[in-house]
Write an enzyme that holds these catalytic residues in place. Structure first.
Site, PDB file in Angstrom:
ATOM      1  N   GLU A 290      13.349 -26.724   5.116  1.00 22.37           N
ATOM      2  CA  GLU A 290      12.236 -25.689   5.453  1.00 22.37           C
ATOM      3  C   GLU A 290      10.721 -26.174   5.036  1.00 22.37           C
ATOM      4  O   GLU A 290      10.021 -26.049   5.648  1.00 22.37           O
ATOM      5  CB  GLU A 290      12.591 -24.286   5.110  1.00 22.37           C
TER       6      GLU A 290
ATOM      7  N   HIS B 109      12.423 -27.040  13.913  1.00 23.36           N
ATOM      8  CA  HIS B 109      13.601 -27.782  13.640  1.00 23.36           C
ATOM      9  C   HIS B 109      14.408 -28.655  14.627  1.00 23.36           C
ATOM     10  O   HIS B 109      15.103 -29.586  13.820  1.00 23.36           O
ATOM     11  CB  HIS B 109      15.020 -26.777  13.467  1.00 23.36           C
TER      12      HIS B 109
ATOM     13  N   HIS C 224       9.452 -21.271  16.128  1.00 25.58           N
ATOM     14  CA  HIS C 224       9.915 -22.003  14.693  1.00 25.58           C
ATOM     15  C   HIS C 224      11.180 -22.734  14.770  1.00 25.58           C
ATOM     16  O   HIS C 224      11.307 -23.855  14.374  1.00 25.58           O
ATOM     17  CB  HIS C 224      10.104 -20.812  13.510  1.00 25.58           C
TER      18      HIS C 224
ATOM     19  N   SER D 141       5.601 -25.130  11.479  1.00 23.30           N
ATOM     20  CA  SER D 141       5.471 -24.234  12.205  1.00 23.30           C
ATOM     21  C   SER D 141       4.417 -23.042  11.790  1.00 23.30           C
ATOM     22  O   SER D 141       4.233 -21.931  12.521  1.00 23.30           O
ATOM     23  CB  SER D 141       6.851 -23.329  12.954  1.00 23.30           C
TER      24      SER D 141
HETATM   25  N1  HBI Z   1      20.208 -17.516  11.111  1.00 24.38           N
HETATM   26  N2  HBI Z   1      19.517 -17.503  13.479  1.00 24.38           N
HETATM   27  C1  HBI Z   1      19.445 -18.056  12.057  1.00 24.38           C
HETATM   28  N3  HBI Z   1      18.601 -19.135  11.568  1.00 24.38           N
HETATM   29  C2  HBI Z   1      18.588 -19.578  10.273  1.00 24.38           C
HETATM   30  O1  HBI Z   1      17.612 -20.262   9.880  1.00 24.38           O
HETATM   31  C3  HBI Z   1      19.344 -18.696   9.457  1.00 24.38           C
HETATM   32  C4  HBI Z   1      19.928 -17.847   9.843  1.00 24.38           C
HETATM   33  N4  HBI Z   1      21.033 -17.074   9.075  1.00 24.38           N
HETATM   34  C5  HBI Z   1      21.043 -17.524   7.633  1.00 24.38           C
HETATM   35  C6  HBI Z   1      19.793 -18.557   7.058  1.00 24.38           C
HETATM   36  N5  HBI Z   1      19.193 -19.115   8.147  1.00 24.38           N
HETATM   37  C7  HBI Z   1      19.929 -18.823   5.756  1.00 24.38           C
HETATM   38  O2  HBI Z   1      20.052 -17.704   4.889  1.00 24.38           O
HETATM   39  C8  HBI Z   1      20.721 -19.995   5.361  1.00 24.38           C
HETATM   40  O3  HBI Z   1      19.792 -20.766   4.463  1.00 24.38           O
HETATM   41  C9  HBI Z   1      21.729 -19.783   4.803  1.00 24.38           C
HETATM   42 FE    FE Z   2      14.199 -22.173   9.805  1.00 25.99          FE
END
Ligand code: HBI
Ligand code: FE
Length: 296
Positions: free
Chosen positions: A183, A140, A135, A202
């Site tokens: 997303e 991303h 993903h 993804s």
């Molecule tokens: N941590 N590794 C990782 N990847 C994310 O996409 C991610 C995260 N922590 C919080 C989060 N996304 C979401 O809550 C954000 O939109 C704030």
């Molecule tokens: Fe993501």
């Protein structure tokens, strides 16, 4: 020798699904990937590239190619970073799983994108609740090569740090923006609607559903509308928001959101599947075309 990084996943307890958070930044343990890990990458890579032909944003596919991503092997962050650093100054950092929100925002605000080092198991090929390497890398990383999108991601990180200091409600509003753009975003390109959201690209099922199913709404990008719209994490989206260009994202994000959060605090949220008067709804025209109401 430093210890191998951990694989941090959610836990299933008698209270149900519980996400587990971690803050470590780790080296990608590339030589520890098994044959199965590389095979999982290859299977997913081939399958998604096939599905995404004619469905994903041109920019997304062109950038994957520019990175040299292929089905041959799990990419090395070091090699991607050489390309990415030169293009937009972003850097990938390895992480063990979900980060606490503020840690996540801090990375983005500093042009670091956290990429989970581990890939899903073969029994999770079609669905995994949390972000994994596939993903994060496949979904991303490509758009981080686009200077406009790269700036948008940093602006989001800075906005996140700020919203975190304002209120839990402000953070909910901002998180909806990430959800419905980064997303699950769609973009209107010359040939019709295309996918750029990582959560869609993804996912095999959602890549088809978001464009072909008559069920979901496809609504023109509107910052305030998005910030009021609830979302589902356990099913395909009931609504997708469509941008006209990547510039639209950065332009919408330039103003200070503080007065917006104050106004939103007085308004009810909108259920995920609702269409409102004033929404610019996209309909499938004759043939393959999509058009926005009001500009046909
Ligand atoms: N941590 N590794 C990782 N990847 C994310 O996409 C991610 C995260 N922590 C919080 C989060 N996304 C979401 O809550 C954000 O939109 C704030
Ligand atoms: Fe993501």
């Amino acid at each position: 020798m430093s210890a191998e990084p951990r694989r941090v996943e959610h836990q299933q307890t008698d209270k149900g699904y519980v996400p587990v958070y971690t803050t470590a930044v780790v080296e990608q343990p590339w030589s520890s990937y098994s044959k199965d890990d590389h095979a999982t990458w290859a299977t997913l890579f081939r399958r998604q590239r096939e599905i995404l032909r004619g469905r994903a944003s041109r920019e997304f596919i062109a950038n994957q190619e520019r990175f040299g991503m292929s089905a041959d092997a799990i990419p090395r962050y070091e090699e991607l970073n050489a390309v990415l650093g030169k293009a937009t100054g972003w850097q990938l950092v390895g992480v063990e799983g979900l980060l606490p929100e503020l840690t996540f925002f801090d990375h983005l605000a500093n042009r670091r994108f956290p990429v989970t080092w581990w890939i899903r198991r073969p029994d999770q090929i079609d669905y995994i609740a949390e972000p994994d390497l596939f993903h994060d890398l496949f979904g991303h990383v490509p758009l981080l090569l686009n200077p406009i999108f790269a700036d948008y991601m940093q602006a989001y990180g800075r906005g996140g740090v700020k919203a975190h200091g304002i209120s839990a409600e402000a953070l909910v509003n901002l998180t909806r923006l990430y959800w419905y753009t980064v997303e699950f975003g769609l973009i209107r390109e010359a040939d019709g609607l295309r996918i750029y959201g990582s959560g869609i690209v993804s996912s095999k099922g959602e890549s088809i559903h978001c464009l072909e199913s008559p069920a979901p709404n496809r609504i023109g990008f509107d910052l305030e509308r998005i910030m009021r719209t609830r979302y589902r994490i356990d099913t395909y989206q009931k609504t997708y928001f469509v941008i006209d260009s990547y510039e639209q994202l950065i332009e919408a994000t330039l103003p200070d959101f503080t007065p917006l959060y104050e106004r939103l605090a007085t308004q009810a949220s909108i259920p995920a599947g609702e269409v409102l008067d004033g929404d610019r709804v996209f309909h499938r025209g004759t043939g393959e075309g999509w058009s926005g109401e009001g500009d046909v």
